[in-house]
Structure formats: C-alpha cells, structure tokens
Design an enzyme around this catalytic site. Sequence first.
Site, PDB file in Angstrom:
ATOM      1  N   PRO A 111       0.807  -1.222   0.000  1.00 37.96           N
ATOM      2  CA  PRO A 111       0.000   0.000   0.000  1.00 37.96           C
ATOM      3  C   PRO A 111       0.839   1.272   0.000  1.00 37.96           C
ATOM      4  CG  PRO A 111      -0.115  -1.096   2.134  1.00 37.96           C
ATOM      5  CD  PRO A 111       0.572  -2.040   1.195  1.00 37.96           C
ATOM      6  N   GLU A 138       1.988  -7.929   9.186  1.00 39.55           N
ATOM      7  CA  GLU A 138       2.154  -6.493   9.406  1.00 39.55           C
ATOM      8  C   GLU A 138       2.958  -5.813   8.311  1.00 39.55           C
ATOM      9  OE1 GLU A 138       1.679  -2.855  11.283  1.00 39.55           O
ATOM     10  OE2 GLU A 138       0.683  -4.783  11.630  1.00 39.55           O
ATOM     11  N   ARG A 176      -3.893  -8.455 -20.728  1.00 47.87           N
ATOM     12  CA  ARG A 176      -4.825  -8.088 -21.798  1.00 47.87           C
ATOM     13  C   ARG A 176      -4.196  -7.160 -22.824  1.00 47.87           C
ATOM     14  NH1 ARG A 176      -7.618  -3.472 -21.491  1.00 47.87           N
ATOM     15  NH2 ARG A 176      -9.540  -4.423 -22.251  1.00 47.87           N
ATOM     16  N   ASP A 191      -9.108   1.970 -24.690  1.00 48.42           N
ATOM     17  CA  ASP A 191      -9.563   1.884 -23.309  1.00 48.42           C
ATOM     18  C   ASP A 191      -9.457   3.229 -22.606  1.00 48.42           C
ATOM     19  OD1 ASP A 191     -10.213  -0.770 -23.252  1.00 48.42           O
ATOM     20  OD2 ASP A 191      -8.257  -1.428 -22.551  1.00 48.42           O
TER      21      ASP A 191
END
Length: 268
Positions: A111, A138, A176, A191
């Site tokens: 993150p 953690e 893709r 896209d």
Amino acid sequence: MRVDVLTLFPEMFDGVFHSSILGKAQEKGIVSLNAVNFRDYAGNKHSTVDDTPYGGGGGMVLKAEPIFRAVEDLLGKTEESSEELPTVSSGSGESVIEPTQRAPRIILMCPQGEPFSQRKAEELAGEEHLIFICGHYEGYDERIREHLVTDELSIGDYVLTGGELPAMVMIDSVTRLLPGVLGNEMSAVTDSFSTGLLEYPHYTRPVEFRGWKVPDILLSGHHANVADWRRKEALRRTWLRRPDLLNSLELTSQDAKWLKEFETERNN
C-alpha cells in the site's frame, strides 16, 4: 511473457489463471502464469515465514529468507531455460540479480507503493518476465525492499489482508495488453486512460430501448464524424468525472473549443 507470483495462498489463483481472458491467453501460449507457495522456501522445521518485529510492536513481519530463496530459485530456472536471461549472484551481495537488460521486474505488492495505472500496465506489458510478491501480516522485512524488488506497487490508498488481490488485478491489466490476447486489438488502444481520456460511450442493438435512442451520428456510417463524436464525448466524460486527467493531456485546438463549449453549456 512469463509471470510468477509468490504467495502463501496459491489456490487463490487457480480460477483466475484458468478462466476467461487469462485462461485463453495461456492456451494460446502468449503468457505463462504460475503461483508459487513461498512457504516451501522457509528452510525451517515448522515452515515459518514470519517473525516478531525487532524493537517491538504489534503484528508479524514477513522474513527475508524465504522470499530471497524463492526468487533465486525462479531465476535459476529461468537461467536454465535461456542463456540470455539473468543469472543469479552468489554470496550475500546487495542484489540477487546480475546486471542485464533482460532482468525480470520483481514487484512488491504494497500500500506504500507507486499507484498502479494504465501507463504502468503498458510499461510492464513490454517485459518478458514479471515476479509478483504477495505479503501478509504487518509488513515486509525492509531488506526485501532494499535489495530484491525493482518496483513497489499499490492499487489504492487502503489496506487489504494480503497482496493476492492486487496482484490479480495487475496481472489481468497487463496480460490483456499483450498482442493476440484480445480478439479486437483496438479494444486495448481505446480503453479509458490509454488515450489519456476516459472512454467514450458505447451503444449496441436495439436502436431504441424503452424510448432511449442511439445517437444518430453512430448510425450515419460516416467514420470521420463518428471519430469526432467519440473524441468529443471522451473529452466531455473526462471533464465531468476526472478533470485532473486533463492537466497532463496535450489538447488540440478542437479539444479546447469543445471544453469551452462544455463550460458554456454548464453555465447556461
């Protein structure tokens, strides 16, 4: 392309890797997708891959040893399959990979990492070998970040229980884009985000549904006018939903005129 995923839950990838577009891409031989349980590289009696953090604190930290061993094993197998691909350094140097232009990208799911984007997907689609590391607990021993990985990526400003779901998202997004994966090669080109704009609206049969009609211009057969309409509507949608994207977009004179038109419509 070869994609390896280091995970404690390889079974999570079974359905994803063998279904839909990813499954077809493997059948065509365009990509090889492999989930590896790095607990197999723990090197201790209880197959422990985590430990308490030095300095105290809550949670458990993923150990460096099993991750390094797993990556070294994958690179060793790569070396056996192609002399052009990277070799593995011995000893306890700063990196397990000797310098080479064809070294794999080793990607940490985190993150704290760089936000994943369409541009990043396009960059990774140009590689030959990707290794994704999915953590739990953690956090990671910092030496994994400092001496092993090439990229740290995140799919958003939130925390998940593990890196498996972000890895699946990224692998799908990258795969893709590989030539031959999608039935219509233009699908990836147009896209959202690939052009710098959100994608224009789409319509299909019937022409009228519950009183809502397909825009006449899409039925005209005039390709240039259709292309102009799509560009304008993509610009409009981006202006309404993601105006921040326009800051980095090189606008044409026609784009600028359309933006002024949108502003005028909104103010009237």
